[in-house]
Enzyme design. Structure first.
Site, short mmCIF file in Angstrom:
data_model
loop_
_atom_site.label_atom_id
_atom_site.label_comp_id
_atom_site.label_asym_id
_atom_site.label_seq_id
_atom_site.Cartn_x
_atom_site.Cartn_y
_atom_site.Cartn_z
CG ASP A 1 -1.75 -1.21 1.43
OD1 ASP A 1 -2.08 -1.85 0.43
OD2 ASP A 1 -2.09 -1.52 2.60
CD GLU B 1 -8.97 -2.50 -1.12
OE1 GLU B 1 -9.47 -2.52 0.01
OE2 GLU B 1 -8.22 -3.41 -1.54
O1 FUB Z 1 -3.42 -3.36 3.57
C1 FUB Z 1 -4.77 -3.60 3.92
C2 FUB Z 1 -5.68 -3.24 2.80
O2 FUB Z 1 -5.38 -4.02 1.65
C3 FUB Z 1 -5.56 -1.82 2.29
O3 FUB Z 1 -6.11 -0.87 3.13
C4 FUB Z 1 -6.24 -1.99 0.98
O4 FUB Z 1 -6.11 -0.93 0.11
C5 FUB Z 1 -5.62 -3.27 0.47
O5 FUB Z 1 -4.40 -3.05 -0.16
#
Ligand code: FUB
Length: 322
Positions: free
Chosen positions: A15, A222
């Site tokens: 991330d 996301e």
């Molecule tokens: O790292 C946890 C979660 O996985 C992140 O918040 C999302 O974007 C995904 O990459």
């Protein structure tokens, strides 16, 4: 740089949020760990507990690990799970924004402050008022105003909210309804709270219709990121269960944004997450995959590759499997 480069061989990191501070690249990733928690759609197996911060003088150069910049045990309101963070600078101070479940298992967004880009960061006593869900990305526009983009479906809990309020029955919309969008909010001058009610980040298709919830190849899931290229605003994001990084272009930070295409095809691993950064007159995509861990989706590794635009400002698609 034609081939991707793995950046942090000694830790699992994911991330990426990357910024140029004082002429260097500073990398703010999640720090993946082996939690022993079984994999599920709620993401419980992503049980991260701290953030290491890294810097580089040059894209091909040494990556310096500055150690732990923020630890969950120092956050007064902490429950569990430090997910994707981002950082910003204003008036001599650095701000680290992070999603974390509170003691009732609800994701909120917190902020911690430092006088150095590598921290240590001191967290505020409480999460930002009115914050919810995950994946904060902070974008500074050329006029110095900062905007936060945030939100994530499923384990990221975005489906539990409408009009910035928690709803009783938190499901995704049915297929032909508009997709649940990311949110954007202007930050207060003090950088510690929202300066307004969050607004929806609307993504339109080529006909000007809002992308629908059933359009899993293009709808927001996301991992919001915002960058500006040749005066246009590029909103990019993950499509989650179709594992793509896509982008849409708008004329201002709030949008609407018109869908353009895929930045990165699926990588090894379930999640895909990125940032786009200009450094020394070149553009780069920072992202992660699970190749070094042998495909364990909760143990990810950071990579970088150069990004190319064509003459019309379209981003050339990168193959996630190289
Ligand atoms: O790292 C946890 C979660 O996985 C992140 O918040 C999302 O974007 C995904 O990459």
């Amino acid at each position: 740089m034609k081939e991707p480069r793995y950046l942090v061989p000694h830790l699992y990191t994911a991330d990426p949020a990357v910024h140029v501070f004082n002429g260097k690249l500073y990398i703010y990733p999640s720090h993946d760990v082996e939690s022993g928690i079984p994999e599920n759609d709620n993401g419980d197996h992503f049980d991260m507990r701290d953030y290491h911060i890294f810097s580089m003088d040059d894209i091909e150069g040494v990556v310096t690990d500055h150690g732990v910049g923020l630890d969950v045990k120092d956050i007064p309101w902490a429950g569990r799970q430090l997910w994707d963070c981002d950082a910003a600078y204003k008036n001599g101070r650095y701000y680290l924004y992070f999603p974390l479940k509170d003691k009732t298992d609800i994701f909120r967004i917190g902020v911690a402050v430092s006088d150095k880009p590598e921290g240590p960061f001191i967290p505020q006593e409480a999460p930002m008022k009115g914050s919810y869900s995950i994946d904060p990305c902070v974008f500074e526009d050329e006029d110095g105003v900062h905007y936060m983009y945030f939100g994530g479906l499923w384990g990221g809990q975005l489906q539990r909210y409408r009009n910035n309020k928690a709803i009783e029955c938190g499901h995704e919309p049915i297929d032909d309804e508009p997709a649940l969008p990311s949110r954007v909010v202007k930050l207060n001058d003090d950088m510690l709270e929202f300066g307004e009610e969050p607004k929806e980040v609307i993504i339109l298709d080529e006909k000007g219709d809002v992308i629908s919830a059933g359009d899993h190849d293009r709808r927001f899931f996301e991992a919001s990121w915002m960058h500006k290229y040749q005066g246009k605003y590029y909103f990019s994001y993950s499509t989650g269960d179709t594992h793509k990084l896509c982008y849409a272009i708008g004329d201002n930070p709030y949008g609407p944004f018109t869908y353009q295409g895929v930045i990165l095809t699926p990588v090894v691993g379930w999640t895909t997450h990125h940032c786009v950064v200009e450094f020394k007159d070149k553009w780069y995509l920072f992202y992660h995959d699970c190749v070094p861990s042998g495909g364990k989706t909760w143990l990810r590794s950071l990579k970088v590759i150069e990004l190319q635009y064509d003459k019309d400002g379209q981003i050339e698609t990168i193959n996630g499997m190289i």
